[in-house]
Design a protein around this motif. Structure first.
Motif, mmCIF file in Angstrom:
data_model
loop_
_atom_site.group_PDB
_atom_site.id
_atom_site.type_symbol
_atom_site.label_atom_id
_atom_site.label_comp_id
_atom_site.label_asym_id
_atom_site.label_seq_id
_atom_site.Cartn_x
_atom_site.Cartn_y
_atom_site.Cartn_z
ATOM 1 N N MET A 83 50.401 55.177 12.329
ATOM 2 C CA MET A 83 50.102 53.929 11.628
ATOM 3 C C MET A 83 51.333 53.385 10.909
ATOM 4 S SD MET A 83 47.981 51.589 11.072
ATOM 5 C CE MET A 83 46.502 52.391 11.740
ATOM 6 N N ALA A 84 52.143 54.283 10.323
ATOM 7 C CA ALA A 84 53.348 53.838 9.626
ATOM 8 C C ALA A 84 54.329 53.187 10.594
ATOM 9 C CB ALA A 84 54.008 55.014 8.908
ATOM 10 N N LEU A 85 54.491 53.777 11.789
ATOM 11 C CA LEU A 85 55.395 53.201 12.774
ATOM 12 C C LEU A 85 54.896 51.850 13.277
ATOM 13 C CD1 LEU A 85 56.537 56.237 14.968
ATOM 14 C CD2 LEU A 85 57.977 54.789 13.528
ATOM 15 N N ILE A 86 53.604 51.747 13.529
ATOM 16 C CA ILE A 86 53.047 50.478 14.011
ATOM 17 C C ILE A 86 53.202 49.392 12.959
ATOM 18 C CG2 ILE A 86 50.907 49.305 14.669
ATOM 19 C CD1 ILE A 86 50.046 51.918 16.020
ATOM 20 N N ALA A 87 52.913 49.726 11.701
ATOM 21 C CA ALA A 87 53.048 48.737 10.624
ATOM 22 C C ALA A 87 54.500 48.302 10.471
ATOM 23 C CB ALA A 87 52.522 49.324 9.314
ATOM 24 N N ALA A 88 55.436 49.270 10.499
ATOM 25 C CA ALA A 88 56.849 48.934 10.327
ATOM 26 C C ALA A 88 57.370 48.118 11.507
ATOM 27 C CB ALA A 88 57.674 50.215 10.161
ATOM 28 N N ALA A 89 56.977 48.509 12.720
ATOM 29 C CA ALA A 89 57.410 47.750 13.905
ATOM 30 C C ALA A 89 56.844 46.340 13.880
ATOM 31 C CB ALA A 89 56.980 48.481 15.177
ATOM 32 N N SER A 90 55.655 46.183 13.357
ATOM 33 C CA SER A 90 55.061 44.843 13.242
ATOM 34 C C SER A 90 55.849 43.976 12.267
ATOM 35 C CB SER A 90 53.600 44.950 12.798
ATOM 36 O OG SER A 90 52.825 45.675 13.745
ATOM 37 N N VAL A 91 56.292 44.584 11.159
ATOM 38 C CA VAL A 91 57.133 43.847 10.210
ATOM 39 C C VAL A 91 58.447 43.446 10.877
ATOM 40 C CG1 VAL A 91 58.462 44.054 8.066
ATOM 41 C CG2 VAL A 91 56.119 44.931 8.177
ATOM 42 N N PHE A 92 59.015 44.356 11.663
ATOM 43 C CA PHE A 92 60.247 44.053 12.387
ATOM 44 C C PHE A 92 60.039 42.900 13.371
ATOM 45 C CE2 PHE A 92 62.793 44.734 16.256
ATOM 46 C CZ PHE A 92 64.073 44.628 15.731
ATOM 47 N N LEU A 93 58.931 42.921 14.080
ATOM 48 C CA LEU A 93 58.636 41.845 15.032
ATOM 49 C C LEU A 93 58.445 40.519 14.317
ATOM 50 C CD1 LEU A 93 56.203 43.617 17.534
ATOM 51 C CD2 LEU A 93 58.568 42.941 17.925
ATOM 52 N N LEU A 94 57.758 40.540 13.176
ATOM 53 C CA LEU A 94 57.574 39.312 12.406
ATOM 54 C C LEU A 94 58.930 38.758 11.968
ATOM 55 C CD1 LEU A 94 55.797 37.243 10.958
ATOM 56 C CD2 LEU A 94 55.649 38.837 9.022
ATOM 57 N N GLY A 95 59.805 39.633 11.501
ATOM 58 C CA GLY A 95 61.136 39.195 11.106
ATOM 59 C C GLY A 95 61.916 38.614 12.272
ATOM 60 N N SER A 96 61.809 39.255 13.446
ATOM 61 C CA SER A 96 62.507 38.744 14.633
ATOM 62 C C SER A 96 61.995 37.363 15.014
ATOM 63 C CB SER A 96 62.329 39.718 15.800
ATOM 64 O OG SER A 96 62.874 40.984 15.495
ATOM 65 N N LEU A 97 60.674 37.163 14.917
ATOM 66 C CA LEU A 97 60.087 35.867 15.256
ATOM 67 C C LEU A 97 60.554 34.796 14.279
ATOM 68 C CD1 LEU A 97 58.118 34.147 16.920
ATOM 69 C CD2 LEU A 97 56.282 34.911 15.388
ATOM 70 N N ILE A 98 60.528 35.106 12.985
ATOM 71 C CA ILE A 98 60.973 34.131 11.977
ATOM 72 C C ILE A 98 62.435 33.760 12.201
ATOM 73 C CG2 ILE A 98 61.453 33.825 9.516
ATOM 74 C CD1 ILE A 98 58.959 35.486 8.933
ATOM 75 N N ALA A 99 63.275 34.775 12.497
ATOM 76 C CA ALA A 99 64.689 34.495 12.749
ATOM 77 C C ALA A 99 64.879 33.649 14.005
ATOM 78 C CB ALA A 99 65.465 35.806 12.872
ATOM 79 N N ALA A 100 64.069 33.910 15.027
ATOM 80 C CA ALA A 100 64.221 33.185 16.295
ATOM 81 C C ALA A 100 63.848 31.708 16.166
ATOM 82 C CB ALA A 100 63.385 33.848 17.376
ATOM 83 N N ILE A 101 62.912 31.380 15.271
ATOM 84 C CA ILE A 101 62.464 29.982 15.142
ATOM 85 C C ILE A 101 62.996 29.340 13.863
ATOM 86 C CG2 ILE A 101 60.379 30.458 16.475
ATOM 87 C CD1 ILE A 101 58.803 30.478 13.861
ATOM 88 N N ALA A 102 63.916 30.016 13.171
ATOM 89 C CA ALA A 102 64.406 29.524 11.876
ATOM 90 C C ALA A 102 65.020 28.134 12.008
ATOM 91 C CB ALA A 102 65.434 30.494 11.300
ATOM 92 N N GLY A 103 64.717 27.301 11.020
ATOM 93 C CA GLY A 103 65.283 25.962 10.991
ATOM 94 C C GLY A 103 66.373 25.808 9.956
ATOM 95 N N SER A 104 66.658 26.872 9.216
ATOM 96 C CA SER A 104 67.697 26.847 8.199
ATOM 97 C C SER A 104 68.184 28.267 7.969
ATOM 98 C CB SER A 104 67.161 26.249 6.894
ATOM 99 O OG SER A 104 66.167 27.099 6.343
ATOM 100 N N MET A 105 69.335 28.404 7.325
ATOM 101 C CA MET A 105 69.864 29.735 7.044
ATOM 102 C C MET A 105 68.976 30.529 6.089
ATOM 103 S SD MET A 105 72.393 30.813 8.778
ATOM 104 C CE MET A 105 73.004 32.157 7.767
ATOM 105 N N PRO A 106 68.391 29.926 5.037
ATOM 106 C CA PRO A 106 67.467 30.716 4.203
ATOM 107 C C PRO A 106 66.311 31.296 4.999
ATOM 108 C CG PRO A 106 68.130 28.743 3.018
ATOM 109 C CD PRO A 106 68.676 28.616 4.414
ATOM 110 N N GLU A 107 65.760 30.545 5.953
ATOM 111 C CA GLU A 107 64.681 31.078 6.789
ATOM 112 C C GLU A 107 65.198 32.232 7.647
ATOM 113 O OE1 GLU A 107 62.941 27.957 9.084
ATOM 114 O OE2 GLU A 107 62.461 26.724 7.334
ATOM 115 N N LEU A 108 66.418 32.084 8.159
ATOM 116 C CA LEU A 108 67.008 33.162 8.949
ATOM 117 C C LEU A 108 67.181 34.421 8.105
ATOM 118 C CD1 LEU A 108 68.286 34.043 11.647
ATOM 119 C CD2 LEU A 108 70.463 33.156 10.810
ATOM 120 N N LEU A 109 67.568 34.247 6.847
ATOM 121 C CA LEU A 109 67.749 35.394 5.963
ATOM 122 C C LEU A 109 66.424 36.103 5.691
ATOM 123 C CD1 LEU A 109 70.356 34.119 3.333
ATOM 124 C CD2 LEU A 109 70.737 35.506 5.368
ATOM 125 N N VAL A 110 65.337 35.346 5.566
ATOM 126 C CA VAL A 110 64.014 35.961 5.398
ATOM 127 C C VAL A 110 63.694 36.824 6.617
ATOM 128 C CG1 VAL A 110 61.541 35.523 5.233
ATOM 129 C CG2 VAL A 110 63.146 34.171 3.857
#
Length: 459
Positions: A83-110
């Motif tokens: 469960m810990a690995l799945i939760a952490a990998a999900s956070v990583f995927l969410l971060g990758s998605l946010i970075a991929a669609i970022a419209g500004s550098m602050p969004e990319l940093l998130v």
């Protein structure tokens, strides 16, 4: 029978293949992500603006990765490994998605912060699972396989990132993590056991994790400053904060670190010093070698990168060669590793002073051999020497301490180079003088790692 149990074919046999692929893929998420992003970020900045925030894309990733890694053992204990690995990998995927669609550098940093948090936890738990999923005789070979992953990332990461950026978009360098992360989650569901969840009711040590993050942030900020005095103050503040966290952790109800962490009279404590000090000393060459090759030897980026990758290739080859040595030989390799690092960093300073490229390459071979010979057995010894109930904490700390060492070492190397006048070095001759001093002092910084390795193997 022994060959079947301990041979290289064992880690790719039907019994262990799934575990090998899963753990290597977890490490690959961290390895490839670092190399992918480093080559895609300049193009991202050109499109999004905010060049002043360029370095922070790496800084926030490092800070959150270390915070996540420091708390990974507690998450594994309370949620179970799967469960810990799945939760952490999900956070990583969410971060990758946010970075991929970022419209500004602050969004990319998130997005980068979430990537770092998720991947810090994933890498730490993958290390903690090695002694659970493999017998002791196969542990060095698993580390050898993971070193190959790092070498492949060093070569293939920039090439893949460059191809994706040029043919598609810089966003593809982040989006490529999505299918890889999904595959990792599927493998976790198939391979990783649920684990026993702890019923402990103590609070998660949020304050200590935040203090660790603040200390690493101070180190990162110090590495960006032009003033040696301010950089030194940042490093001093970080050291004081981290030491206070370690002292407080020893009496805490929910400790982050194993008992006697960083005590030289303890195998685990001394081993953690080795894991910290070797990357700390070697970070100087990681930061400035390619720069030196481009500005002193007039190499192009690709050729300079290839010379820089000699270290990773040698690490992999040597790790594979020594993976089957006897138990009696392992303490010698642990001691030899830091000694080779001192020799390699010292030779690098001499090579630049003499202007000899063959010696530069030889220095990279020695540095790579230092890690290849000792890293797996240092890590395994720490895992196996941990006290009952503390193996997860000791194992999960390994990639976290390693990352902290690189971060602190990069800031220290920057302080040395800035104090030596790298900003004013406008000629190859002037730059040579600055970097010779930098690499020589880094060689001196690696000497305490020899002392720690001797202390670790004395028992």
């Amino acid at each position: 029978m022994t060959a079947t149990i301990s041979g290289w074919s064992a880690i790719v046999s039907p019994r262990y293949l799934g575990a090998t692929v899963t753990l290597c893929l977890g490490v690959a998420l961290l390895a490839f992500n670092g190399f992918l992003v480093s080559t895609a970020l300049p193009t991202a900045v050109a499109e999004l603006g905010g060049v002043a925030l360029l370095s922070w894309a790496t800084t926030v990733f490092l800070v959150f990765a270390i915070m996540g890694g420091a708390g990974a053992a507690l998450l594994k204990e309370r949620l179970g490994a799967r469960m810990a690995l799945i939760a952490a990998a999900s956070v990583f995927l969410l971060g990758s998605l946010i970075a991929a669609i970022a419209g500004s550098m602050p969004e990319l940093l998130v997005g980068r912060a979430l990537q770092g948090l998720g991947e810090g936890i994933v890498a730490a738990i993958c290390y903690a699972l090695i002694p659970e999923l493999f017998p002791s005789s196969l542990v060095p070979k698993v580390f050898g396989a993971e070193s190959v992953v790092w070498a492949l990332a060093a070569f293939g990461g920039p090439v893949l990132s460059g191809g994706l950026t040029e043919t598609l978009s810089w966003r593809a360098a982040f989006a490529v993590n999505l299918p890889i992360g999904a595959i990792f989650i599927a493998l976790v569901l198939l391979i990783v056991p649920r684990g026993i969840r702890s019923k402990a009711e103590g609070r998660l040590p949020i304050v200590r994790l935040l203090l660790i993050g603040a200390a690493i942030m101070a180190v990162s900020v110090g590495g960006l400053l032009d003033s040696p005095v301010l950089t030194g103050l940042c490093l001093a503040l970080a050291a004081a904060t981290l030491w206070s966290v370690i002292v407080r952790d020893r009496t805490a109800a929910t400790p982050l670190f194993p008992t006697h962490a960083f005590r030289l009279d303890d195998v685990v404590g001394a081993g953690l010093w080795v894991i910290l000090l070797m990357p700390l000393a070697q970070a100087g060459s990681a930061v400035f070698l390619v720069y030196a090759l481009q500005n002193i030897f007039a190499f192009g980026p690709t050729l300079a990168g290839m010379v820089g990758a000699v270290m990773a290739i040698t690490w992999s080859i040597v790790a594979i060669l020594v993976a089957g040595v006897s138990d009696a030989t392992r303490p010698r390799l642990i001691r030899i590793g830091p000694m080779l690092l001192v020799a390699g960093l010292g030779l690098l300073a001499v090579a630049l002073a003499m202007g000899q490229l063959p010696l530069v390459i030889l220095s990279q071979v020695l540095i790579g051999a230092s890690y290849g010979a000792s890293w797996a057995y240092t890590s395994q010894t720490i895992m196996e020497a941990a006290r009952p109930g503390e193996r997860d904490r000791a194992s999960a700390l390994l990639p976290t301490i390693q990352s902290a060492g690189y971060g602190i070492g990069a800031a220290v190397a920057g302080l040395i180079a800035n104090s030596a006048g790298i900003a004013a070095a406008s000629t190859p001759e002037a730059l040579t003088g600055v970097l010779v001093m930098t690499f020589a002092l880094c060689a001196g910084l690696s000497l305490p790692a020899v002392w720690a390795a001797l202390a670790m193997t004395r028992r």
